[in-house]
Design an enzyme around this catalytic site. Structure first.
Site, PDB file in Angstrom:
ATOM      1  NE  ARG A 222     -70.077 -45.357  16.762  1.00 11.04           N
ATOM      2  CZ  ARG A 222     -71.041 -46.084  16.216  1.00 11.04           C
ATOM      3  NH1 ARG A 222     -72.034 -45.495  15.591  1.00 11.04           N
ATOM      4  NH2 ARG A 222     -71.006 -47.403  16.298  1.00 11.04           N
TER       5      ARG A 222
ATOM      6  CG  ASP B  15     -70.107 -48.321  10.835  1.00  7.53           C
ATOM      7  OD1 ASP B  15     -70.978 -47.641  11.365  1.00  7.53           O
ATOM      8  OD2 ASP B  15     -68.884 -48.206  11.076  1.00  7.53           O
TER       9      ASP B  15
ATOM     10  NE  ARG C  55     -70.385 -53.590  14.900  1.00  2.00           N
ATOM     11  CZ  ARG C  55     -70.091 -52.572  15.697  1.00  2.00           C
ATOM     12  NH1 ARG C  55     -70.441 -51.347  15.350  1.00  2.00           N
ATOM     13  NH2 ARG C  55     -69.471 -52.764  16.838  1.00  2.00           N
TER      14      ARG C  55
ATOM     15  CG  HIS D 246     -68.055 -45.079  13.185  1.00  5.18           C
ATOM     16  ND1 HIS D 246     -68.625 -46.324  13.036  1.00  5.18           N
ATOM     17  CD2 HIS D 246     -67.527 -45.068  14.436  1.00  5.18           C
ATOM     18  CE1 HIS D 246     -68.450 -47.021  14.152  1.00  5.18           C
ATOM     19  NE2 HIS D 246     -67.790 -46.279  15.007  1.00  5.18           N
TER      20      HIS D 246
END
Ligand code: NAD
Length: 324
Positions: A96, A156, A159, A183
C-alpha cells in the site's frame, strides 16, 4: 451533471469521490441500506460516474426512495459525509505504501475542491495508503482532525475477527479483537484484549477444548494482514468487505451511534506516539471521531504500535523528498 434544482437541504447526502471498484460498490451497499436520501458520485472519469449512477438508479425500484446522480464538487456543500476512494490501487506485488506519491498527487487535486465547496460534514478517506492520506487530508484541508477519519484497519479487524471466528467456531459478530496501527504490513493484533462472549480469548478456547498455540495465532493474524495481497493475486482488487466496512462507518456517523470502530485518526500522546494517523479502537458519532480509546496494551503490542507509527512517519517524510 449536478441536480442542484432538486436539492433538498434537509436530505441526508453522501458524496463518493472515486467511483471505481471501491466507490461504486460502497455506493451500491449504501443504496441497498436505505441509510441516505441522496448519493452523489464524483470521478475524474465523468462517463464512469454517470454510468455507475445510471446503473445504481435502476436498482431504486427494488430498494429505497433515494436519488443517485453523477455530480461535482459543488455537491459536497450539502453533504453530511464525503467518502474519498479515488486513486490507483495496488497491483500484484505492490504494498500500500508503494502508492503514496501517486495518490498524494490525486489528493492535492481533490481536497481543496471539497473544502472550497463549503463542506461542513465528516470526511472519510478510503484510498491507500489510507493512514498517510488521512494525515495529508487533515494537514491540507484545515478541517478539525475529528472530522477526518481514515477507514484504517476497519477491514483488517474484520478479517481478523473472521479468522478467529472460523477457528473458534463462533459467529464473527461475537468476536471482539482488533488490529491496530498501519493499514498495511506493520499492523499489530491486540491479543491481550481479544474476547468472545465476555471471556478472554484464551479462556474461551480452553472452555471449548481448543488449543491456541502461538503458531496458530500467528497464522490467523498473517491471513488477516495479508488477505488483500491474496485476493488481488486472484481477482485484481478488493471491494466488497471494504464497502461493507465503509457502510458501517458512515452509519455510525449519520445515526450518531457512538460506535467503537478501529479507524485511522490523528494521534497525539498515545504510547509516546504523536502527529501521525493510525488505527485504534475509537468512538465514532455524528461529530466524527469523538475519542480514541486508551487501550492497556501489552509491552510488545505497544512496541509494535510505535514501530507502525515510525513506518508511517517515514512514508510521510518521503513525500517531502523530490527523489521519491
Ligand atoms: P479503481 O481504479 O477501480 O477506482 C479509482 C477511481 O478513482 C477511478 O474511477 C478513477 O477514475 C478515480 N480517480 C482517479 N483520479 C481521480 C481524481 N483526481 N479525482 C476523482 N477521481 C479520480 O480503484 P479501487 O479498486 O476502487 O481502489 C481505490 C482506492 O481504494 C485504492 O487506493 C485502493 O488501494 C483503496 N482501497 C482501500 C481499501 C481500504 O481498506 N481502505 C480497500 C480496498 C481498496
Amino acid at each position: 451533471m449536478s441536480l442542484e434544482h432538486l436539492d433538498t437541504p434537509s436530505a441526508t447526502r453522501v458524496v463518493v469521490i472515486g467511483a471505481g471498484f471501491v466507490g461504486s460498490t460502497f455506493a451500491y451497499t449504501l443504496l441497498l441500506s436505505g441509510l441516505t436520501a441522496e448519493i452523489v458520485l464524483v470521478d475524474a472519469n465523468q462517463a464512469r460516474a454517470e454510468g455507475e449512477a445510471m446503473d445504481l438508479s435502476h436498482a431504486l425500484p427494488f430498494s429505497h426512495a433515494s436519488r443517485v446522480w453523477a455530480g461535482d464538487y459543488a455537491d459536497c456543500a450539502q453533504a453530511d459525509v464525503v467518502v474519498i476512494s479515488a486513486g490507483v490501487n495496488q497491483k500484484p506485488g505492490e504494498s500500500r505504501l508503494d502508492l503514496v506519491r501517486r495518490n498524494a498527487d490525486i489528493f492535492d487535486q481533490i481536497i481543496p475542491r471539497v473544502t472550497n465547496s463549503g463542506f461542513k460534514g465528516v470526511l472519510v478517506v478510503a484510498t491507500n495508503p489510507v493512514d498517510v492520506l488521512t494525515y495529508l487530508t487533515i494537514k491540507k484541508s484545515g478541517l478539525p482532525p475529528q472530522r477526518v477519519i481514515g477507514s484504517g484497519t476497519i477491514l483488517d479487524t474484520a478479517r481478523f475477527r473472521f479468522e478467529l471466528s472460523q477457528y473458534c467456531g463462533v459467529d464473527p459478530r461475537n468476536v471482539h479483537a482488533y488490529i491496530i496501527g498501519e493499514h498495511g504490513d506493520s499492523s499489530r493484533p491486540v491479543w491481550s484484549g481479544a474476547s468472545i462472549g465476555g471471556m478472554p480469548l484464551l479462556d474461551y478456547c480452553q472452555a471449548r477444548g481448543l488449543e491456541l498455540s502461538s503458531a496458530t495465532q500467528e497464522q490467523m493474524f498473517h491471513r488477516a494482514r495479508d488477505a488483500a495481497r491474496d485476493i488481488i493475486a486472484r481477482k485484481g482488487a478488493t471491494y466488497y468487505a471494504i464497502a461493507a466496512g465503509l457502510l458501517r462507518l458512515v452509519e455510525a456517523i449519520l445515526r450518531d451511534q457512538n460506535t467503537v470502530l478501529c479507524v485511522s485518526s490523528m494521534v497525539h500522546g498515545y504510547e509516546g506516539i504523536s502527529d501521525v494517523c493510525l488505527s485504534l479502537p475509537s468512538i465514532v458519532n455524528r461529530s466524527g471521531l469523538a475519542q480514541v480509546l486508551p487501550l492497556k496494551l501489552a509491552p510488545d503490542e505497544a512496541d509494535g504500535l510505535r514501530h507502525s507509527a515510525q513506518v508511517l512517519k517515514t512514508s510521510i517524510a518521503s513525500l517531502e523528498s523530490p527523489a521519491n
